[in-house]
Design a protein around this motif. Structure first.
Motif, short mmCIF file in Angstrom:
data_model
loop_
_atom_site.label_atom_id
_atom_site.label_comp_id
_atom_site.label_asym_id
_atom_site.label_seq_id
_atom_site.Cartn_x
_atom_site.Cartn_y
_atom_site.Cartn_z
N GLU A 57 8.60 4.29 5.33
CA GLU A 57 9.55 5.34 4.96
C GLU A 57 9.29 6.60 5.78
O GLU A 57 8.19 6.80 6.29
N ASP A 58 10.29 7.45 5.86
CA ASP A 58 10.17 8.77 6.49
C ASP A 58 9.65 8.69 7.93
O ASP A 58 8.78 9.47 8.33
N LEU A 59 10.17 7.76 8.70
CA LEU A 59 9.72 7.58 10.08
C LEU A 59 10.14 8.77 10.93
O LEU A 59 11.31 9.13 10.98
N ARG A 60 9.15 9.39 11.56
CA ARG A 60 9.39 10.55 12.42
C ARG A 60 8.72 10.33 13.77
O ARG A 60 7.75 9.60 13.87
N GLU A 61 9.22 11.03 14.74
CA GLU A 61 8.72 10.91 16.11
C GLU A 61 8.34 12.29 16.61
O GLU A 61 9.05 13.26 16.36
N ALA A 62 7.20 12.37 17.30
CA ALA A 62 6.76 13.66 17.87
C ALA A 62 6.02 13.40 19.17
O ALA A 62 5.36 12.37 19.32
N PRO A 63 6.12 14.32 20.11
CA PRO A 63 5.40 14.15 21.37
C PRO A 63 3.89 14.32 21.16
O PRO A 63 3.45 15.01 20.25
N ASP A 97 1.74 5.00 26.51
CA ASP A 97 2.44 5.19 27.78
C ASP A 97 3.61 6.15 27.70
O ASP A 97 4.08 6.66 28.72
N LEU A 98 4.09 6.45 26.50
CA LEU A 98 5.17 7.42 26.31
C LEU A 98 4.65 8.78 25.84
O LEU A 98 5.45 9.71 25.70
N ASP A 99 3.35 8.86 25.57
CA ASP A 99 2.74 10.06 25.00
C ASP A 99 3.56 10.54 23.80
O ASP A 99 4.03 11.66 23.73
N LEU A 100 3.68 9.62 22.83
CA LEU A 100 4.55 9.80 21.68
C LEU A 100 3.88 9.21 20.45
O LEU A 100 3.17 8.20 20.56
N THR A 101 4.09 9.82 19.31
CA THR A 101 3.55 9.29 18.06
C THR A 101 4.65 9.20 17.02
O THR A 101 5.41 10.15 16.82
N PHE A 102 4.74 8.04 16.38
CA PHE A 102 5.62 7.86 15.24
C PHE A 102 4.76 7.96 13.99
O PHE A 102 3.66 7.40 13.94
N LEU A 126 0.83 -1.20 0.00
CA LEU A 126 0.00 0.00 0.00
C LEU A 126 0.86 1.25 0.00
O LEU A 126 2.01 1.23 0.45
N ASP A 127 0.31 2.34 -0.46
CA ASP A 127 0.96 3.64 -0.34
C ASP A 127 0.03 4.50 0.51
O ASP A 127 -0.90 5.13 0.01
N ARG A 128 0.29 4.48 1.83
CA ARG A 128 -0.59 5.15 2.78
C ARG A 128 0.21 5.81 3.89
O ARG A 128 1.27 5.31 4.29
N SER A 129 -0.33 6.89 4.42
CA SER A 129 0.28 7.49 5.61
C SER A 129 -0.01 6.57 6.80
O SER A 129 -1.02 5.86 6.83
N LEU A 130 0.90 6.60 7.77
CA LEU A 130 0.83 5.68 8.90
C LEU A 130 1.18 6.42 10.18
O LEU A 130 2.10 7.25 10.19
N SER A 131 0.44 6.16 11.24
CA SER A 131 0.82 6.68 12.55
C SER A 131 0.74 5.55 13.56
O SER A 131 -0.09 4.65 13.45
N CYS A 132 1.65 5.60 14.52
CA CYS A 132 1.68 4.63 15.61
C CYS A 132 1.79 5.41 16.90
O CYS A 132 2.84 5.94 17.24
#
Length: 115
Positions: free
Chosen positions: A56-62, A41-46, A31-37
């Motif tokens: 691809e383009d894995l980023r991390e943000a609070p 417990d860390l109050d964090l989103t990849f 698939l060609d889709r945006s993804l969030s995880c």
């Protein structure tokens, strides 16, 4: 509780696993889709992009995701590490409410082969 670096490594390993897959799994991961995880417990989103069988383009943000991704996962840090490590079955974790997966109907149909 796993830390942010362990979660990043787990997602990178998931990406490598998807890239090596074949058959129906490879097709579903294509698939060609945006993804969030969201790691609760860390109050964090990849965030990243599922494209061509890898992440691809894995980023991390609070905090919560800034935008709604096409495919959204929510779980604890330990559950992410255990899922990728093969110590936790996705279907049972999902059925037990430990993991949440949200996506459009068509995407869910394609993703079911990954689960």
């Amino acid at each position: 509780m796993a830390d942010a670096e362990q979660c990043r490594k787990a997602l990178e390993q998931l990406s490598r696993n998807l890239a090596k897959a074949d058959g129906d799994v490879r097709k579903a991961a294509g698939l060609d889709r945006s993804l969030s995880c969201r790691i609760t417990d860390l109050d964090l989103t990849f965030t990243g992009r599922l494209r061509g069988g890898s992440i691809e383009d894995l980023r991390e943000a609070p905090g919560a995701p800034a935008a709604k991704a096409d495919i959204r996962l929510t779980m604890s840090s330990d559950d992410l590490v255990d899922l990728v490590g093969g110590r936790l079955n996705f279907a049972s974790a999902w059925a037990g409410g430990r993991v949440r997966l949200e996506a459009g109907f068509r995407d869910l149909l394609r993703l079911r082969t990954l689960l």
